[in-house]
Design a protein around this motif. Structure first.
Motif, short mmCIF file in Angstrom:
data_model
loop_
_atom_site.label_atom_id
_atom_site.label_comp_id
_atom_site.label_asym_id
_atom_site.label_seq_id
_atom_site.Cartn_x
_atom_site.Cartn_y
_atom_site.Cartn_z
N ARG A 186 0.82 -1.21 0.00
CA ARG A 186 0.00 0.00 0.00
C ARG A 186 0.86 1.26 0.00
N SER A 187 2.09 1.14 0.41
CA SER A 187 2.96 2.31 0.43
C SER A 187 3.70 2.52 -0.89
N ILE A 188 3.53 1.62 -1.85
CA ILE A 188 4.20 1.76 -3.13
C ILE A 188 3.46 2.82 -3.93
N HIS A 189 4.14 3.92 -4.15
CA HIS A 189 3.44 5.02 -4.77
C HIS A 189 4.47 6.07 -5.21
N THR A 190 4.44 6.43 -6.47
CA THR A 190 5.35 7.49 -6.96
C THR A 190 4.55 8.45 -7.81
N GLY A 191 5.15 9.57 -8.07
CA GLY A 191 4.45 10.59 -8.86
C GLY A 191 4.57 10.36 -10.36
N SER A 192 5.47 9.49 -10.78
CA SER A 192 5.68 9.29 -12.21
C SER A 192 4.55 8.45 -12.80
N GLY A 193 4.19 8.64 -14.01
CA GLY A 193 3.12 7.91 -14.69
C GLY A 193 3.53 6.52 -15.12
N ASN A 194 4.85 6.20 -15.05
CA ASN A 194 5.32 4.89 -15.47
C ASN A 194 5.04 3.80 -14.45
N TYR A 195 4.85 4.21 -13.16
CA TYR A 195 4.62 3.24 -12.10
C TYR A 195 3.14 3.20 -11.75
N PHE A 196 2.73 2.11 -11.11
CA PHE A 196 1.31 1.98 -10.76
C PHE A 196 1.01 2.73 -9.46
N HIS A 197 -0.29 2.95 -9.22
CA HIS A 197 -0.77 3.67 -8.02
C HIS A 197 -1.81 2.77 -7.35
N TYR A 198 -1.61 2.46 -6.05
CA TYR A 198 -2.47 1.52 -5.34
C TYR A 198 -3.25 2.26 -4.25
N THR A 199 -4.54 2.03 -4.17
CA THR A 199 -5.38 2.66 -3.13
C THR A 199 -5.95 1.56 -2.23
N PRO A 200 -6.25 1.88 -0.97
CA PRO A 200 -6.79 0.84 -0.07
C PRO A 200 -8.19 0.40 -0.51
N VAL A 201 -8.50 -0.85 -0.21
CA VAL A 201 -9.78 -1.43 -0.58
C VAL A 201 -10.84 -0.94 0.41
N LEU A 202 -11.91 -0.43 -0.07
CA LEU A 202 -13.01 0.02 0.79
C LEU A 202 -14.10 -1.04 0.74
N CYS A 203 -14.29 -1.72 1.88
CA CYS A 203 -15.32 -2.76 1.95
C CYS A 203 -16.63 -2.11 2.40
N ALA A 204 -17.41 -1.74 1.50
CA ALA A 204 -18.68 -1.09 1.84
C ALA A 204 -19.76 -1.67 0.96
N GLU A 205 -21.00 -1.45 1.37
CA GLU A 205 -22.12 -1.92 0.58
C GLU A 205 -23.08 -0.76 0.38
N PRO A 206 -23.88 -0.82 -0.62
CA PRO A 206 -24.81 0.30 -0.84
C PRO A 206 -25.83 0.40 0.28
N LEU A 207 -26.29 1.59 0.55
CA LEU A 207 -27.27 1.83 1.60
C LEU A 207 -28.58 1.13 1.29
N LYS A 208 -29.20 0.60 2.36
CA LYS A 208 -30.48 -0.06 2.15
C LYS A 208 -31.56 0.98 1.94
N LYS A 209 -32.44 0.66 1.08
CA LYS A 209 -33.55 1.57 0.84
C LYS A 209 -34.53 1.50 2.00
N LYS A 210 -35.01 2.64 2.38
CA LYS A 210 -36.00 2.68 3.46
C LYS A 210 -37.33 2.16 2.93
N LYS A 211 -37.90 1.28 3.74
CA LYS A 211 -39.19 0.75 3.33
C LYS A 211 -40.26 1.79 3.61
N LYS A 212 -41.11 1.98 2.67
CA LYS A 212 -42.21 2.92 2.87
C LYS A 212 -43.32 2.23 3.66
N ILE A 213 -43.67 2.86 4.80
CA ILE A 213 -44.72 2.30 5.65
C ILE A 213 -45.98 3.12 5.47
N ASP A 214 -47.06 2.40 5.42
CA ASP A 214 -48.35 3.06 5.25
C ASP A 214 -48.63 3.98 6.45
#
Length: 199
Positions: free
Chosen positions: A22-50
């Motif tokens: 995760r610390s491998i990171h340079t400003g040059s365009g020749n090297y790759f850029h790695y970002t941390p994985v975000l484990c998230a899920e989409p928000l649940k939809k609110k159920k409409k109650i009568d």
């Protein structure tokens, strides 16, 4: 692939931990850029109650609260029972077995009991009067003797009316404060409340 492996081997030992990539990171365009994985899920939809269902729920809550308030108001006038004064259930169940039946006192026995109580009251009254008369005699004799002594000598009279501390010897010695108890484990303020709750 060869470049990435040689790059990891060329990193210092302190950065070659589990997050080294995760610390491998340079400003040059020749090297790759790695970002941390975000484990998230989409928000649940609110159920409409009568709205009608919501209204019914609120009404049920309101009715429940009103019922509890009525029950508390009904029990507010009742005193908390004292457990020591309650009659055990075993005695209530055995009431019929313990009940005495067929005991009848004749009028002659009742009259003799009344006469005996009157005689006892008269005896105790005469006994108390005799005690009072004896105390009066002793006080009168003491007063007469003190008056005769005062007529003879004022100095002896003053000595006679002084309290005699030798009759009741009183010597008090003790600590002014309670000494500490050795090995006493002082409580830290926590306790278990075992008292019954009454509604």
């Amino acid at each position: 692939m060869f470049y990435i492996g040689s790059l990891i081997r060329s990193l210092p030992l302190s950065s070659a931990g589990p997050f080294a990539l995760r610390s491998i990171h340079t400003g040059s365009g020749n090297y790759f850029h790695y970002t941390p994985v975000l484990c998230a899920e989409p928000l649940k939809k609110k159920k409409k109650i009568d709205p009608q269902v919501l209204k019914q729920r609120e009404e049920r809550k309101k009715k429940r609260l009103e019922k509890q308030i009525r029950r508390l108001e009904k029990n507010a006038r009742q005193l908390k029972p004292v457990e020591d004064l309650d009659i055990p259930i075993e005695l209530i169940d055995e009431r019929e077995q313990r009940k005495r039946t067929g005991i009848r006192v004749t009028p002659e026995v009742l009259e003799s009991r009344v006469l005996l109580e009157k005689q006892w009251a008269k005896h105790k009254r005469l006994e108390k009067l005799a005690d009072y008369q004896l105390i009066d005699k002793v006080l009168a004799a003491q007063t007469k003797a003190l008056n005769e002594l005062r007529f003879e000598s004022e100095e002896l009279y003053q000595k006679a009316i002084e309290p005699d501390m030798g009759i009741v010897p009183l010597k008090v010695e003790g600590p002014v404060a309670t000494p500490p108890i050795d090995g006493y484990d002082m409580p830290d303020g926590e306790y278990i409340d075992v008292s019954k709750k009454w509604e």
